[in-house]
Design a protein around this motif. Structure first.
Motif, short mmCIF file in Angstrom:
data_model
loop_
_atom_site.label_atom_id
_atom_site.label_comp_id
_atom_site.label_asym_id
_atom_site.label_seq_id
_atom_site.Cartn_x
_atom_site.Cartn_y
_atom_site.Cartn_z
N TRP A 121 0.86 -1.19 0.00
CA TRP A 121 0.00 0.00 0.00
C TRP A 121 0.89 1.24 0.00
N PRO A 122 1.03 1.95 -1.13
CA PRO A 122 1.89 3.13 -1.16
C PRO A 122 1.51 4.16 -0.09
N GLY A 123 2.51 4.57 0.68
CA GLY A 123 2.27 5.51 1.76
C GLY A 123 1.75 4.87 3.02
N GLY A 124 1.54 3.57 3.01
CA GLY A 124 1.00 2.86 4.16
C GLY A 124 2.09 2.18 4.96
N ALA A 125 1.64 1.33 5.88
CA ALA A 125 2.58 0.60 6.72
C ALA A 125 3.21 -0.54 5.93
N PRO A 126 4.52 -0.74 6.07
CA PRO A 126 5.17 -1.88 5.40
C PRO A 126 4.60 -3.21 5.89
N VAL A 127 4.65 -4.21 5.02
CA VAL A 127 4.13 -5.53 5.35
C VAL A 127 5.27 -6.55 5.20
N ASN A 128 4.92 -7.82 5.10
CA ASN A 128 5.90 -8.87 4.95
C ASN A 128 6.87 -8.55 3.81
N PRO A 129 8.18 -8.59 4.07
CA PRO A 129 9.14 -8.24 3.00
C PRO A 129 8.98 -9.08 1.73
N SER A 130 8.40 -10.28 1.86
CA SER A 130 8.23 -11.11 0.67
C SER A 130 7.26 -10.49 -0.33
N LEU A 131 6.44 -9.52 0.14
CA LEU A 131 5.49 -8.86 -0.74
C LEU A 131 6.08 -7.65 -1.45
N GLY A 132 7.33 -7.33 -1.13
CA GLY A 132 8.00 -6.26 -1.84
C GLY A 132 8.04 -4.95 -1.08
N PHE A 133 8.51 -3.93 -1.79
CA PHE A 133 8.81 -2.62 -1.22
C PHE A 133 7.54 -1.77 -1.07
N THR A 134 7.45 -1.05 0.06
CA THR A 134 6.36 -0.08 0.30
C THR A 134 6.93 1.32 0.15
N THR A 135 6.49 2.03 -0.86
CA THR A 135 7.03 3.37 -1.10
C THR A 135 6.40 4.39 -0.14
N SER A 136 7.18 5.44 0.15
CA SER A 136 6.65 6.59 0.88
C SER A 136 6.53 7.80 -0.04
N GLU A 137 6.78 7.58 -1.35
CA GLU A 137 6.73 8.69 -2.30
C GLU A 137 5.32 8.97 -2.80
N TYR A 138 4.38 8.09 -2.52
CA TYR A 138 3.00 8.29 -2.96
C TYR A 138 2.06 7.88 -1.84
N ASP A 139 0.97 8.64 -1.69
CA ASP A 139 0.01 8.42 -0.60
C ASP A 139 -1.31 7.93 -1.20
N ALA A 140 -1.49 6.60 -1.25
CA ALA A 140 -2.70 6.04 -1.85
C ALA A 140 -3.95 6.41 -1.05
N THR A 141 -3.84 6.45 0.27
CA THR A 141 -5.02 6.78 1.08
C THR A 141 -5.47 8.21 0.85
N ALA A 142 -4.54 9.13 0.71
CA ALA A 142 -4.91 10.52 0.40
C ALA A 142 -5.65 10.60 -0.92
N LYS A 143 -5.20 9.83 -1.91
CA LYS A 143 -5.86 9.82 -3.20
C LYS A 143 -7.30 9.32 -3.06
N ILE A 144 -7.49 8.27 -2.26
CA ILE A 144 -8.82 7.71 -2.04
C ILE A 144 -9.74 8.73 -1.39
N LEU A 145 -9.28 9.35 -0.34
CA LEU A 145 -10.13 10.32 0.37
C LEU A 145 -10.49 11.50 -0.54
N ALA A 146 -9.57 11.89 -1.42
CA ALA A 146 -9.83 13.02 -2.32
C ALA A 146 -10.92 12.72 -3.33
N GLN A 147 -11.15 11.43 -3.62
CA GLN A 147 -12.18 11.07 -4.61
C GLN A 147 -13.59 11.36 -4.12
N THR A 148 -13.77 11.62 -2.82
CA THR A 148 -15.11 11.93 -2.30
C THR A 148 -15.48 13.40 -2.50
N ASP A 149 -14.53 14.22 -2.95
CA ASP A 149 -14.81 15.65 -3.12
C ASP A 149 -15.90 15.84 -4.17
N PRO A 150 -16.76 16.85 -3.93
CA PRO A 150 -17.83 17.12 -4.93
C PRO A 150 -17.26 17.50 -6.28
#
Length: 249
Positions: free
Chosen positions: A220-249
């Motif tokens: 989950w970009p911008g989220g908490a890292p998970v099991n290393p076997s699932l790969g790298f978690t970036t902090s350069e993009y915030d997926a949750t912020a993008k989701i919340l912004a989609q509710t804007d009128p």
């Protein structure tokens, strides 16, 4: 709080502090991946906490059965589709969720289910955002704004696609899938910009986007890292912020 749903199902539900229940609030629905709990998604994405801080409602229903797997079969009377539809109706009636500002998201299998539900319930959701998932629009699906966030080093749902196991659809390449959504929505020309050293955004003018995380894993970009076997978690993009912004009128 925990909501008890039909057939032994459950969901985490978050309400902003001080909500008086008399003002319509946006609603974010988050769907965990295969085998994952609502708590897993909450910890990884921080959707409930950040939705509450932004004055929004958030609900994270859990998939059914011991496997915690979503039903993507397309069979008549799909229980998962019915549950998600009923959940929106219930929260609009009892918790003042705004039925015109409902966004659905999910990771992996949950992202596939978010798309499946949006196709099955036209007009129910303002937008769909998938994380670490790639899926084509189903036959008969109505146009809908969609954002796909995908790491190009995802070891589970590869960015370049993969054949499906027996009885399951193949995972399409992320670029081909998003182009299919754009075509459904009526546009075919995109522009790609780099918004961070390892993040490129491909935008179609009809509300369709692909966020490519170079080196990103099944995470989950911008989220908490998970099991290393699932790969790298970036902090350069915030997926949750993008989701919340989609509710804007």
């Amino acid at each position: 709080m925990v909501l008890t749903l039909p057939a032994g199902r459950r969901a985490l539900f978050a309400v902003p502090a001080g909500d008086d229940g008399h003002h319509r609030l946006p609603l974010v629905i988050g769907l965990p991946g295969y085998g994952r709990t609502s708590e897993d998604l909450a910890a990884q994405s921080r959707i409930p906490a950040r939705a509450m801080a932004a004055g929004m409602l958030a609900v994270l229903p859990q998939a059914a059965g011991p496997a915690k797997s979503w039903n993507l079969s397309g069979t008549p009377g799909n229980g998962d589709v019915a549950l998600l539809s009923a959940l929106v109706t219930q929260l609009a009636a009892t918790e003042c969720a705004d039925p015109d500002r409902v966004v659905i998201t999910g990771i992996s299998d949950g992202g596939d289910m978010a798309v499946f539900a949006a196709c099955a319930l036209p007009g129910r959701f303002r937008a769909v955002i998938t994380v670490a998932a790639s899926i084509n629009p189903r036959t008969g699906c109505h146009p809908i704004p969609i954002v796909a966030v995908h790491g190009d080093a995802d070891p589970v749902d590869p960015y370049r696609g993969k054949p499906g196991p027996p009885g399951y659809a193949a995972t399409p390449p992320a670029t081909a899938a998003i182009a299919a959504w754009a075509a459904l929505d009526g546009c075919r020309t995109a522009a790609t910009t780099r918004v961070a050293p390892h993040v490129a955004v491909t935008t179609y003018p009809c509300g369709v986007q692909l966020i490519t995380v170079n080196g990103g894993g099944h995470t989950w970009p911008g989220g908490a890292p998970v099991n290393p076997s699932l790969g790298f978690t970036t902090s350069e993009y915030d997926a949750t912020a993008k989701i919340l912004a989609q509710t804007d009128p």
